[in-house]
Design an enzyme around this catalytic site. Sequence first.
Site, PDB file in Angstrom:
ATOM      1  N   LYS A 195      52.781  32.304  38.124  1.00 57.28           N
ATOM      2  CA  LYS A 195      51.523  32.946  37.737  1.00 57.28           C
ATOM      3  C   LYS A 195      51.273  34.116  38.673  1.00 57.28           C
ATOM      4  CE  LYS A 195      46.579  32.133  37.263  1.00 57.28           C
ATOM      5  NZ  LYS A 195      45.505  31.129  37.240  1.00 57.28           N
ATOM      6  N   LYS A 248      53.038  33.478  33.373  1.00 56.55           N
ATOM      7  CA  LYS A 248      51.737  34.050  33.016  1.00 56.55           C
ATOM      8  C   LYS A 248      51.454  35.273  33.839  1.00 56.55           C
ATOM      9  CE  LYS A 248      46.909  32.956  33.334  1.00 56.55           C
ATOM     10  NZ  LYS A 248      45.935  32.165  33.987  1.00 56.55           N
TER      11      LYS A 248
HETATM   12  C1  PBG Z   1      42.236  29.746  36.345  1.00 51.18           C
HETATM   13  C2  PBG Z   1      42.868  30.516  35.253  1.00 51.18           C
HETATM   14  C3  PBG Z   1      42.840  31.899  34.994  1.00 51.18           C
HETATM   15  C4  PBG Z   1      43.450  32.070  33.744  1.00 51.18           C
HETATM   16  C5  PBG Z   1      43.854  30.813  33.320  1.00 51.18           C
HETATM   17  N1  PBG Z   1      43.508  29.871  34.270  1.00 51.18           N
HETATM   18  C6  PBG Z   1      42.218  33.024  35.705  1.00 51.18           C
HETATM   19  C7  PBG Z   1      42.629  33.450  37.057  1.00 51.18           C
HETATM   20  O1  PBG Z   1      43.595  32.967  37.651  1.00 51.18           O
HETATM   21  O2  PBG Z   1      41.931  34.315  37.566  1.00 51.18           O
HETATM   22  C8  PBG Z   1      43.608  33.373  33.018  1.00 51.18           C
HETATM   23  C9  PBG Z   1      43.666  33.272  31.549  1.00 51.18           C
HETATM   24  C10 PBG Z   1      43.491  34.561  30.825  1.00 51.18           C
HETATM   25  O3  PBG Z   1      43.323  35.651  31.396  1.00 51.18           O
HETATM   26  O4  PBG Z   1      43.523  34.501  29.586  1.00 51.18           O
HETATM   27  N2  PBG Z   1      42.786  29.873  37.596  1.00 51.18           N
END
Ligand code: PBG
Length: 323
Positions: A195, A248
């Site tokens: 991520k 992601k």
């Molecule tokens: C929580 C999380 C996030 C997303 C999914 N789980 C946001 C982040 O890390 O700031 C992002 C999902 C999206 O942008 O569609 N940590």
Amino acid sequence: MSFPLERPRRLRATERLRAMVRETSVSPPHLIYPLFVTPGEGVRREIASLPGCFHLSVEEAAREAEEVERLGIGGVILFGLPSAKDAKGSEGYDDQGVVQQAVRAIRRACRELVVFTDVCLCEYTSHGHCGVVDKGEVQNDATLELLARMAVSHAKAGAHVVAPSDMMDGRVGAIREALDDEGLEAVPILSYAAKYASAFYGPFREAADSAPQFGDRRGYQMDPANVREAMREVRLDVDEGADMVMVKPALPYLDVIRAVAETSDRPVAAYNVSGEYAMVKAAAAKGWVDEDRMMREILTSIRRAGADVILTYHAKDFARKAG
Ligand code: PBG
């Protein structure tokens, strides 16, 4: 011999022919639709930054899930907006929290839909970080116990799969151990393994009210420049017990999806995140692009890169038009 020797155009002549030789398919069972659960009753409020997606109270979330199931979509992933935030994100691991309630309601309403929960503290903490903060730093090891409690609480409520998204080191192992200790050894973990610290989460942070109140997430999420490091993250999470791994965002990281799909023996998920969706919606609202074709092309590209499963805000639209 006549020129040209090869005529690839022969196989593009009709739609049936093209469909016959098409290498990549996308269908609703490959998709997971995100839901944002909010306190209250009868709440169904469109999210300004994610047109077509809603903040939903528990019963509304169950109704939405029924529609998602009817459309043949594989699953939903739940995010929660707590009624109050605190330094340790305690509503996140409260058995009466909105996500736990929504999981129970959805499990009562839907027989087949796969229910995933996002395991992360950022929606629940007053400072908006994904872990416990001490001396201005996000504390890795102190966070693990809270994430494990959250995962157990979600699984006890009936979540089929828990999906940690915090990017702390060692959280998959900590969650696996906690689930096993509670007799929840049959509950799989979908780890957000690679991520990235991405600007493409902007609309989500408005939807989930989870923007960090100071600093940013670059101390725990990955540097967009790195792919070798993604391989390491995936390997560690698999060694710790991840059943599925996620990359992601999706579109700016198709090469990472490809690399993970080629090296890992676990199913690969990709998150087509909020900013990717919002770009399409915004351009379509201006009449600059064909939204439908763009959606299909995007989802096809993510599958072509090697993703088995796609988390996407387009899921309902896609499924409606696929049928
Ligand atoms: C929580 C999380 C996030 C997303 C999914 N789980 C946001 C982040 O890390 O700031 C992002 C999902 C999206 O942008 O569609 N940590």
